[in-house]
Design an enzyme around this catalytic site. Structure first.
Site, PDB file in Angstrom:
ATOM      1  N   ASP A 166      37.262  36.944  32.359  1.00  0.00           N
ATOM      2  CA  ASP A 166      38.031  36.104  33.277  1.00  0.00           C
ATOM      3  C   ASP A 166      37.822  34.643  32.890  1.00  0.00           C
ATOM      4  OD1 ASP A 166      38.418  38.446  34.892  1.00  0.00           O
ATOM      5  OD2 ASP A 166      36.505  38.047  35.905  1.00  0.00           O
ATOM      6  N   ASP A 173      41.840  38.717  31.098  1.00  0.00           N
ATOM      7  CA  ASP A 173      41.497  39.433  32.326  1.00  0.00           C
ATOM      8  C   ASP A 173      41.961  38.561  33.490  1.00  0.00           C
ATOM      9  OD1 ASP A 173      40.519  41.452  33.902  1.00  0.00           O
ATOM     10  OD2 ASP A 173      38.420  41.008  33.584  1.00  0.00           O
ATOM     11  N   ASP A 200      38.256  35.911  39.477  1.00  0.00           N
ATOM     12  CA  ASP A 200      37.961  37.202  40.102  1.00  0.00           C
ATOM     13  C   ASP A 200      36.659  37.126  40.889  1.00  0.00           C
ATOM     14  OD1 ASP A 200      40.249  38.159  38.947  1.00  0.00           O
ATOM     15  OD2 ASP A 200      39.271  39.632  37.648  1.00  0.00           O
ATOM     16  N   ARG A 204      48.324  40.108  42.032  1.00  0.00           N
ATOM     17  CA  ARG A 204      46.968  39.803  42.489  1.00  0.00           C
ATOM     18  C   ARG A 204      46.864  38.322  42.897  1.00  0.00           C
ATOM     19  NH1 ARG A 204      43.017  43.144  38.250  1.00  0.00           N
ATOM     20  NH2 ARG A 204      44.020  45.159  38.567  1.00  0.00           N
TER      21      ARG A 204
HETATM   22 CA    CA Z   1      37.938  40.549  35.982  1.00  0.00          CA
END
Ligand code: CA
Ligand code: CA
Length: 458
Positions: A235, A275, A279, A331
Site C-alpha cells: 500500500d 495494493d 489501508d 473501496r
Molecule cells: Ca493492503
C-alpha cells in the site's frame, strides 16, 4: 479542456457558496479554530505545523488520549530529510518502528522507496532472488500449464515471494510511536514507498504526496474471482496490527506515472502492481483521515481485511472527512467490523466510467455516512454508490448525487438484493461541524491534498 471545465465548475460552486452564505444565518465562516499555519516552501520549515496536534473532537483519532504525534519533540529531535536513508535514520535508524522518542520529521523534495543507503536507485531486477524472472513465472503458472484450481506453489512461487520480501526491506518504512511526518511546501513526495504504521500509537502524517507504491513481484491467483487476479503487496500507507491514534491529513495519494491503464495484461487480467492507497487493518483503531486527495487508483481504502478476523471486533473505528476521491474505482472505503464515520467527502467521479462503488458494506460493518457529495457519470445509478460485501446495515443521510438530494440506502435497496437496514446501532458524538453538502466540493477542491493551507475546521 479539463482544467477549464474544472475552473468553470469551481466558479459556479463559488457563486453557490456566496449565495448560500448570504442566505444562511446559522453558517459562520471562520478561518479555523487553531490557526494552522501553512507550511512554506522556504528552507526554514514552519515549526508551527509540526507542533500541531489533532484538534479535540476531530474524529475517532481524537478519542481517549488523542493524537499529538511528535508535537512535543525536543529541539534535538526535529529533522528535515531529503532522502530515504535520512528518513530512516530520523525514524530511529533500524527501520523497525521501535524508537518512540517524540520526533518531528519534515520531508523536503522527493523520497524514493527504491533507493539504497548510498543513494543508488534500485530496479526490480536488483531485488530478484533465487532465479525469479517474470518470464519464468508466466511460463510456470500459465493456466494452460498450471490450471486454475490452486494458487501457485513451488520453487518459482517461493522465489517470487522472497524477491517481494527483499523489495519490502527497502520500500516499507516503519513509523514509530509519537511521530509527526510532514511535507514542506507542495513538493514533498514519497515515491514508490509503503509507510507502515504497525503496532504503534500516536502518529501524524501530513502534507505528503504518496505516489505509486509499486510491487515488482505481483502474485498470480487463479482462484481470486471468476477469472483470477494479479495481487500486490505494498500500500502507499498501511495502518495495521493494533496501531492506534493515527491522523492522516492533507496528503495526496496517486498511482502517478504508473496507472493501471499502463500495465500489461497477463492471463487475461491486468498485471496489477498496486495494493491500497490507505489501508487500515488487523485491529487498528482510532484513526482520522481528513482533507486528503485519493486519485487515479482502483482499490483505494480497505478497513478490515478478513471476514473471519478475530482481532477487529470493537476496533477499526475510523473517521473519514473532507477528502476528495477522484477517478478511484472502489473501496472508498470498504469496511469490515468498524464503526466508520464518513462525512463531507467529495466523490469527484464524473469522469470515471469504470467507477464500481464507494461505500463497501462488509461483515459486521457500521458505516455512518453523512453529507457526502457524489458526482457520477450519467451511466452509473445512485444505487451503485453502496456496495454489498456481506454486511447488513449502513446509515446514510444528507447526500447529493450530481447536485440532487438522494436517499442512498433507498436507491441501493431499489435495485439490489439482499436489501440493507439503516440501523447501524451507533451515532457519532465527537464531530466538530458537519458542512452543508452543497459546499463540500468547493471546500474540498480548495483545501484537500498537499500544498494547501493546513486549515482544518470551518
Ligand atoms: Ca493492503
Ligand atoms: Ca479535483
Amino acid at each position: 479542456m479539463h482544467s477549464f471545465s474544472k475552473r468553470r465548475s469551481l466558479i459556479s460552486l463559488g457563486i453557490t457558496l456566496l449565495a448560500l452564505l448570504a442566505l444562511s444565518t446559522g453558517f459562520v465562516f471562520k478561518t479555523n479554530a487553531t490557526h494552522a499555519a501553512a507550511i512554506t516552501s522556504s528552507d526554514h520549515p514552519s515549526l508551527d505545523a509540526g507542533r500541531q496536534a489533532l484538534p479535540a473532537n476531530d474524529g475517532w483519532a481524537s478519542a481517549t488520549t488523542g493524537t499529538t504525534g511528535g508535537s512535543a519533540a525536543a529541539a534535538a529531535n526535529i529533522y528535515t530529510v531529503t532522502t530515504r536513508a535520512q528518513l530512516v535514520q530520523a525514524l530511529g535508524g533500524d527501520n523497525k518502528g521501535t524508537d518512540a522518542t517524540p520526533k518531528i520529521i519534515y520531508v523536503k523534495g522527493s523520497i524514493y522507496g527504491n533507493q539504497d543507503n548510498t543513494g543508488k536507485m534500485l530496479t526490480c531486477a536488483d531485488y530478484a532472488l533465487n532465479g525469479y524472472t517474470l518470464q519464468a513465472y508466466l511460463a510456470a503458472y500459465d493456466p494452460a500449464v498450471w490450471g486454475r484450481t490452486a494458487k501457485p506453489s513451488g520453487p518459482l512461487e517461493d522465489a517470487r515471494h522472497a524477491s517481494e520480501t527483499n523489495q519490502g526491506t527497502y520500500v516499507q518504512i516503519y513509523i514509530p510511536s509519537n511521530t509527526t511526518i510532514i511535507g514542506i511546501g507542495d513538493e514533498a513526495r514519497i515515491i514508490g514507498a509503503n509507510f507502515m504504521v504497525k503496532s504503534v500509537d500516536n502518529v501524524i502524517i501530513r502534507n505528503l504526496s504518496f505516489e505509486n507504491a509499486s510491487d515488482c513481484f505481483p502474485q498470480w491467483d487463479p482462484t481470486d474471482g471468476a477469472t483470477g487476479n494479479w495481487n500486490s503487496a505494498f500500500d502507499n500507507l498501511s495502518v495495521l496490527n493494533n496501531a492506534t491514534h493515527v491522523w492522516v491529513d492533507h496528503n495526496t495519494f496517486t498511482d502517478a506515472k504508473q496507472p493501471d491503464s499502463s500495465e500489461p495484461t497477463y492471463f487475461g487480467r491486468i498485471y496489477e502492481q498496486h495494493d491500497g492507497e490507505c489501508d487500515i487493518t488487523k485491529g487498528a483503531d482510532l484513526v482520522t483521515v481528513s482533507w486528503n486527495r485519493f486519485l487515479d487508483h482502483d482499490k483505494t481504502m480497505l478497513i478490515g481485511s478478513s471476514d473471519s478476523s478475530t482481532v477487529d471486533t470493537g476496533k477499526l473505528r475510523v473517521t473519514i472527512h473532507h477528502n476528495e476521491f477522484e477517478n478511484v474505482l472502489e473501496r472508498l472505503p470498504r469496511v469490515r467490523f468498524g464503526q466508520v464515520h464518513v462525512y463531507n467527502n467529495y466523490y469527484n467521479e464524473g469522469k470515471s466510467p469504470d467507477f464500481i462503488y464507494a461505500l463497501g458494506v462488509g461483515v459486521s460493518s457500521q458505516i455512518y455516512a453523512q453529507n457526502n457529495y457524489y458526482q457520477l457519470p450519467s451511466t452509473i445509478p445512485a444505487g451503485n454508490i453502496i456496495g454489498y460485501y456481506k454486511g447488513t446495515a449502513i446509515h446514510t443521510e444528507g447526500d447529493l448525487v450530481n447536485g440532487k438530494p438522494v436517499d442512498l440506502l433507498a436507491a441501493y435497496n431499489a435495485i439490489n438484493t439482499p436489501t440493507l437496514s439503516g440501523d447501524v446501532s451507533w451515532t457519532p458524538q465527537y464531530h466538530l461541524h458537519i458542512d452543508p453538502t452543497q459546499l463540500v466540493p468547493f471546500f474540498v477542491e480548495i483545501y484537500a491534498g498537499t500544498g494547501r493551507p493546513l486549515t482544518q475546521n470551518f
